[in-house]
Design a protein around this motif. Structure first.
Motif, PDB file in Angstrom:
ATOM      1  N   PRO A  70       0.836  -1.212   0.000  1.00 31.06           N
ATOM      2  CA  PRO A  70       0.000   0.000   0.000  1.00 31.06           C
ATOM      3  C   PRO A  70       0.866   1.257   0.000  1.00 31.06           C
ATOM      4  CG  PRO A  70      -0.798  -1.584   1.621  1.00 31.06           C
ATOM      5  CD  PRO A  70       0.535  -2.091   1.138  1.00 31.06           C
ATOM      6  N   GLY A  71       0.373   2.291  -0.645  1.00 31.18           N
ATOM      7  CA  GLY A  71       1.147   3.528  -0.746  1.00 31.18           C
ATOM      8  C   GLY A  71       1.540   3.787  -2.190  1.00 31.18           C
ATOM      9  N   PRO A  72       2.682   4.413  -2.414  1.00 30.93           N
ATOM     10  CA  PRO A  72       3.088   4.770  -3.781  1.00 30.93           C
ATOM     11  C   PRO A  72       3.143   3.589  -4.744  1.00 30.93           C
ATOM     12  CG  PRO A  72       4.454   5.913  -2.178  1.00 30.93           C
ATOM     13  CD  PRO A  72       3.617   4.951  -1.404  1.00 30.93           C
ATOM     14  N   GLU A  73       3.587   2.406  -4.255  1.00 29.67           N
ATOM     15  CA  GLU A  73       3.682   1.243  -5.137  1.00 29.67           C
ATOM     16  C   GLU A  73       2.303   0.827  -5.630  1.00 29.67           C
ATOM     17  OE1 GLU A  73       4.814  -3.420  -4.540  1.00 29.67           O
ATOM     18  OE2 GLU A  73       6.290  -1.981  -3.783  1.00 29.67           O
ATOM     19  N   LEU A  74       1.345   0.763  -4.733  1.00 28.54           N
ATOM     20  CA  LEU A  74      -0.021   0.416  -5.121  1.00 28.54           C
ATOM     21  C   LEU A  74      -0.618   1.499  -6.008  1.00 28.54           C
ATOM     22  CD1 LEU A  74      -2.629  -1.245  -4.945  1.00 28.54           C
ATOM     23  CD2 LEU A  74      -3.132  -0.075  -2.782  1.00 28.54           C
ATOM     24  N   ASP A  75      -0.417   2.752  -5.647  1.00 30.42           N
ATOM     25  CA  ASP A  75      -0.984   3.858  -6.430  1.00 30.42           C
ATOM     26  C   ASP A  75      -0.499   3.821  -7.876  1.00 30.42           C
ATOM     27  OD1 ASP A  75      -2.256   4.690  -4.135  1.00 30.42           O
ATOM     28  OD2 ASP A  75      -0.766   6.243  -3.653  1.00 30.42           O
ATOM     29  N   ALA A  76       0.793   3.559  -8.063  1.00 28.85           N
ATOM     30  CA  ALA A  76       1.355   3.507  -9.409  1.00 28.85           C
ATOM     31  C   ALA A  76       0.766   2.343 -10.205  1.00 28.85           C
ATOM     32  CB  ALA A  76       2.879   3.383  -9.338  1.00 28.85           C
ATOM     33  N   LEU A  77       0.590   1.208  -9.550  1.00 29.88           N
ATOM     34  CA  LEU A  77       0.026   0.050 -10.247  1.00 29.88           C
ATOM     35  C   LEU A  77      -1.424   0.299 -10.628  1.00 29.88           C
ATOM     36  CD1 LEU A  77       0.572  -2.847 -11.189  1.00 29.88           C
ATOM     37  CD2 LEU A  77      -0.207  -3.642  -8.945  1.00 29.88           C
ATOM     38  N   LEU A  78      -2.177   0.928  -9.742  1.00 34.13           N
ATOM     39  CA  LEU A  78      -3.582   1.219 -10.031  1.00 34.13           C
ATOM     40  C   LEU A  78      -3.715   2.213 -11.175  1.00 34.13           C
ATOM     41  CD1 LEU A  78      -4.980   1.544  -6.390  1.00 34.13           C
ATOM     42  CD2 LEU A  78      -5.276  -0.392  -7.953  1.00 34.13           C
ATOM     43  N   ALA A  79      -2.841   3.225 -11.179  1.00 35.85           N
ATOM     44  CA  ALA A  79      -2.884   4.233 -12.242  1.00 35.85           C
ATOM     45  C   ALA A  79      -2.643   3.598 -13.602  1.00 35.85           C
ATOM     46  CB  ALA A  79      -1.847   5.322 -11.967  1.00 35.85           C
ATOM     47  N   TRP A  80      -1.760   2.607 -13.624  1.00 39.55           N
ATOM     48  CA  TRP A  80      -1.499   1.904 -14.883  1.00 39.55           C
ATOM     49  C   TRP A  80      -2.650   0.965 -15.232  1.00 39.55           C
ATOM     50  CZ3 TRP A  80      -1.090  -3.335 -15.843  1.00 39.55           C
ATOM     51  CH2 TRP A  80      -0.634  -3.690 -17.124  1.00 39.55           C
ATOM     52  N   ALA A  81      -3.133   0.206 -14.266  1.00 42.45           N
ATOM     53  CA  ALA A  81      -4.100  -0.854 -14.525  1.00 42.45           C
ATOM     54  C   ALA A  81      -5.459  -0.336 -14.966  1.00 42.45           C
ATOM     55  CB  ALA A  81      -4.262  -1.717 -13.280  1.00 42.45           C
ATOM     56  N   LYS A  82      -5.880   0.817 -14.458  1.00 44.97           N
ATOM     57  CA  LYS A  82      -7.254   1.245 -14.740  1.00 44.97           C
ATOM     58  C   LYS A  82      -7.465   1.611 -16.206  1.00 44.97           C
ATOM     59  CE  LYS A  82      -6.752   6.161 -13.503  1.00 44.97           C
ATOM     60  NZ  LYS A  82      -7.256   7.218 -12.593  1.00 44.97           N
ATOM     61  N   ASP A  83      -6.370   1.844 -16.934  1.00 44.65           N
ATOM     62  CA  ASP A  83      -6.492   2.204 -18.343  1.00 44.65           C
ATOM     63  C   ASP A  83      -6.169   1.044 -19.279  1.00 44.65           C
ATOM     64  OD1 ASP A  83      -7.185   4.862 -17.762  1.00 44.65           O
ATOM     65  OD2 ASP A  83      -5.083   5.409 -17.512  1.00 44.65           O
ATOM     66  N   GLN A  84      -5.956  -0.146 -18.724  1.00 44.91           N
ATOM     67  CA  GLN A  84      -5.600  -1.301 -19.542  1.00 44.91           C
ATOM     68  C   GLN A  84      -6.844  -2.058 -19.985  1.00 44.91           C
ATOM     69  OE1 GLN A  84      -2.367  -1.640 -20.508  1.00 44.91           O
ATOM     70  NE2 GLN A  84      -2.231   0.287 -19.366  1.00 44.91           N
ATOM     71  N   ALA A  85      -6.898  -2.365 -21.268  1.00 46.83           N
ATOM     72  CA  ALA A  85      -8.057  -3.085 -21.795  1.00 46.83           C
ATOM     73  C   ALA A  85      -7.906  -4.591 -21.657  1.00 46.83           C
ATOM     74  CB  ALA A  85      -8.255  -2.718 -23.271  1.00 46.83           C
ATOM     75  N   GLY A  86      -6.691  -5.076 -21.489  1.00 45.68           N
ATOM     76  CA  GLY A  86      -6.455  -6.510 -21.521  1.00 45.68           C
ATOM     77  C   GLY A  86      -6.622  -7.223 -20.201  1.00 45.68           C
ATOM     78  N   VAL A  87      -6.610  -6.482 -19.092  1.00 49.99           N
ATOM     79  CA  VAL A  87      -6.783  -7.100 -17.773  1.00 49.99           C
ATOM     80  C   VAL A  87      -7.843  -6.339 -16.991  1.00 49.99           C
ATOM     81  CG1 VAL A  87      -4.466  -8.101 -17.583  1.00 49.99           C
ATOM     82  CG2 VAL A  87      -4.865  -5.749 -16.817  1.00 49.99           C
ATOM     83  N   ARG A  88      -8.508  -7.072 -16.107  1.00 49.35           N
ATOM     84  CA  ARG A  88      -9.569  -6.476 -15.292  1.00 49.35           C
ATOM     85  C   ARG A  88      -9.399  -6.951 -13.854  1.00 49.35           C
ATOM     86  NH1 ARG A  88     -14.565  -8.679 -13.915  1.00 49.35           N
ATOM     87  NH2 ARG A  88     -14.252 -10.384 -15.425  1.00 49.35           N
ATOM     88  N   ILE A  89      -9.258  -6.001 -12.926  1.00 47.85           N
ATOM     89  CA  ILE A  89      -9.106  -6.368 -11.512  1.00 47.85           C
ATOM     90  C   ILE A  89     -10.474  -6.777 -10.977  1.00 47.85           C
ATOM     91  CG2 ILE A  89      -8.456  -5.564  -9.209  1.00 47.85           C
ATOM     92  CD1 ILE A  89      -6.385  -3.763 -10.494  1.00 47.85           C
ATOM     93  N   GLU A  90     -10.693  -8.082 -10.999  1.00 49.05           N
ATOM     94  CA  GLU A  90     -11.970  -8.644 -10.567  1.00 49.05           C
ATOM     95  C   GLU A  90     -12.028  -8.797  -9.052  1.00 49.05           C
ATOM     96  OE1 GLU A  90     -14.516 -12.683 -11.568  1.00 49.05           O
ATOM     97  OE2 GLU A  90     -12.422 -12.838 -10.943  1.00 49.05           O
ATOM     98  N   GLY A  91     -10.869  -9.038  -8.434  1.00 49.11           N
ATOM     99  CA  GLY A  91     -10.830  -9.255  -6.999  1.00 49.11           C
ATOM    100  C   GLY A  91      -9.636  -8.593  -6.359  1.00 49.11           C
ATOM    101  N   VAL A  92      -9.758  -8.338  -5.061  1.00 43.81           N
ATOM    102  CA  VAL A  92      -8.653  -7.802  -4.254  1.00 43.81           C
ATOM    103  C   VAL A  92      -8.553  -8.660  -3.003  1.00 43.81           C
ATOM    104  CG1 VAL A  92      -7.681  -5.792  -3.087  1.00 43.81           C
ATOM    105  CG2 VAL A  92      -9.103  -5.479  -5.128  1.00 43.81           C
ATOM    106  N   MET A  93      -7.331  -8.997  -2.612  1.00 45.30           N
ATOM    107  CA  MET A  93      -7.157  -9.942  -1.510  1.00 45.30           C
ATOM    108  C   MET A  93      -5.919  -9.594  -0.689  1.00 45.30           C
ATOM    109  SD  MET A  93      -5.535 -13.197  -3.602  1.00 45.30           S
ATOM    110  CE  MET A  93      -4.830 -13.994  -2.151  1.00 45.30           C
ATOM    111  N   THR A  94      -5.886 -10.140   0.519  1.00 50.32           N
ATOM    112  CA  THR A  94      -4.678 -10.130   1.329  1.00 50.32           C
ATOM    113  C   THR A  94      -4.645 -11.429   2.120  1.00 50.32           C
ATOM    114  OG1 THR A  94      -3.273  -8.781   2.765  1.00 50.32           O
ATOM    115  CG2 THR A  94      -5.584  -9.032   3.436  1.00 50.32           C
ATOM    116  N   HIS A  95      -3.537 -11.658   2.812  1.00 48.52           N
ATOM    117  CA  HIS A  95      -3.385 -12.898   3.588  1.00 48.52           C
ATOM    118  C   HIS A  95      -2.922 -12.545   4.994  1.00 48.52           C
ATOM    119  CE1 HIS A  95      -3.144 -17.200   4.003  1.00 48.52           C
ATOM    120  NE2 HIS A  95      -1.916 -17.129   4.493  1.00 48.52           N
ATOM    121  N   PHE A  96      -3.643 -13.076   5.992  1.00 51.85           N
ATOM    122  CA  PHE A  96      -3.287 -12.810   7.381  1.00 51.85           C
ATOM    123  C   PHE A  96      -2.164 -13.736   7.834  1.00 51.85           C
ATOM    124  CE2 PHE A  96      -7.937 -11.417   7.959  1.00 51.85           C
ATOM    125  CZ  PHE A  96      -7.613 -10.094   7.737  1.00 51.85           C
TER     126      PHE A  96
END
Length: 399
Positions: A146-172
């Motif tokens: 979380p933070g700049p690394e996630l923000d940069a990935l999201l900024a790239w991913a939201k404009d991509q036509a080939g992939v779709r973030i269907e789910g978000v997860m973490t592991h305890f």
């Protein structure tokens, strides 16, 4: 066949439905069948879980995912009615074609992974590739930070036509710890990540976290209730990922807490072998490698066709100074004597009654559990179960 595993379909189904009930209405339960269904045989367990109602199955990699798809089809479950399959432990570029061809859903956390998938989707698919984005909230294993690394990935991913973030997860990392400080920290970080994802204009359909202990640990400030509320807050469906509990085991809750379902789960696996030798020894005779056990009386010994090459831990060996493990012969405990060998193990059947060549012995099952093995071997039930077929010498039968 001198060593084999029997899998109880009834118990596996019962455990899945117990966990689904414990998770509560509206929370999906992903059934993890990675590591050959924790040593139980994914080709048997995946169809059973599908018929029990599992909407998702979890595997380690693409190879496992392809094998599970084939097992489901061989069991007569048509593709349209098969569970979704989540590939949980990363991918490489060469995995992407099979990922798309078999309709697998990858867990991703790096831009390179998503670029590979987008390229493969353009070549082999006809729609955007659904992916589940993992957020690292404290494991330092998989996931985007979380933070700049996630923000940069999201900024790239939201404009991509080939992939779709269907789910978000973490592991305890510590879900078996009551009122875990680490889990509280991880929850806060995941909430921050979900805020960033929503802020980027992304709307995942699934939000999931946790493992078997997340469902089994009601003392940990209601992790399942928290997950449900978090998912509903972003218009997503909540899901928990259960693994070892499906197969009848769960870690004890540490600290001031209690298990919700551990005592009700039923072990699914029975590991059996056969008696291939019988002999009587006198007081003073030694047994096995290095003669670590010396008989103090006349004894009757049975030789079992199983050893550490099959996954029976060498730590279950017994000397005069240390009690070891045991097998169940004719419903009674038969203590291991001497060292567990590569393919052979000796047990004491002096008081067991009329034991004959070819008789079955239970190495793991009712009367001798994976928890028993783990305690003697200084490990956890996970490792015991996953190691049963490490040598690929055991057959698997449904029961």
């Amino acid at each position: 066949m001198k060593s084999w595993v029997e899998v109880s379909e009834e118990r596996l189904t019962g455990n899945y439905r117990l966990l689904q009930s414990a998770a509560g209405g509206g929370v999906a339960v992903l059934a993890v069948v990675k590591a050959n269904a924790y040593g139980h045989g994914a080709a048997i367990c995946a169809p059973v879980l599908a018929r029990a109602g599992a909407e998702w199955l979890g595997v380690t990699d693409v190879t496992e995912g392809v094998a599970v798809r084939e097992a489901l089809a061989a069991a007569g479950i048509v593709h349209e009615r098969q569970p979704r399959i989540l590939v949980m432990s990363g991918l490489l570029r060469e995995d992407c074609e099979d990922m798309i061809r078999c309709g697998l859903t990858p867990v991703v956390w790096q831009r390179e992974q998503m670029e590979w998938l987008a390229d493969a989707a353009a070549r082999y698919g006809d729609e955007a590739m659904p992916v589940h984005l993992e957020v690292d909230t404290g494991m330092a294993r998989q996931g985007v930070t979380p933070g700049p690394e996630l923000d940069a990935l999201l900024a790239w991913a939201k404009d991509q036509a080939g992939v779709r973030i269907e789910g978000v997860m973490t592991h305890f990392a510590s879900s078996e710890v009551a009122a875990s400080v680490q889990t509280a920290m991880q929850r806060k970080r995941f909430e921050q990540a979900m805020t960033a994802i929503a802020g980027a204009g992304l709307h995942p359909e699934w939000v999931h976290a946790g493992n078997s202990s997340t469902v089994d640990n009601p003392s940990n400030e209601g992790n399942v209730a928290w997950l449900r509320a978090l998912a509903e807050g972003v218009g997503a469906k909540p899901m928990v990922r259960t693994g070892i509990a499906l197969y009848g085991y769960c870690l004890p809750i540490e600290g001031n807490g209690r298990n919700a379902v551990r005592q009700t789960l039923q072990p699914v696996m029975t590991w059996k072998t056969r008696v291939i030798g019988l002999r009587e020894i006198e007081a003073g005779d030694t047994v096995g490698y290095n003669g670590i056990f010396t008989a103090d009386r006349k004894m009757r010994l049975a030789l079992l066709s199983v050893g550490y090459a099959d996954g029976l831990r060498r730590e279950l060996s017994a000397s005069n100074a240390r009690q070891g493990g045991w097998a169940m012969v004719k419903g009674q405990r038969a203590a291991i004597v001497g060292r567990v060998s590569m393919n052979l193990t000796i047990v004491d059947v002096t008081g067991v009654g009329e034991v004959a060549l070819g008789d079955e012995a239970v190495v793991l099952g009712d009367g001798v559990t994976a928890d028993d093995h783990a305690r003697l071997a200084g490990t956890i039930a996970y490792e015991i179960l996953c190691g049963v077929q490490a040598g690929h010498r055991c057959g698997v039968r449904a029961g």
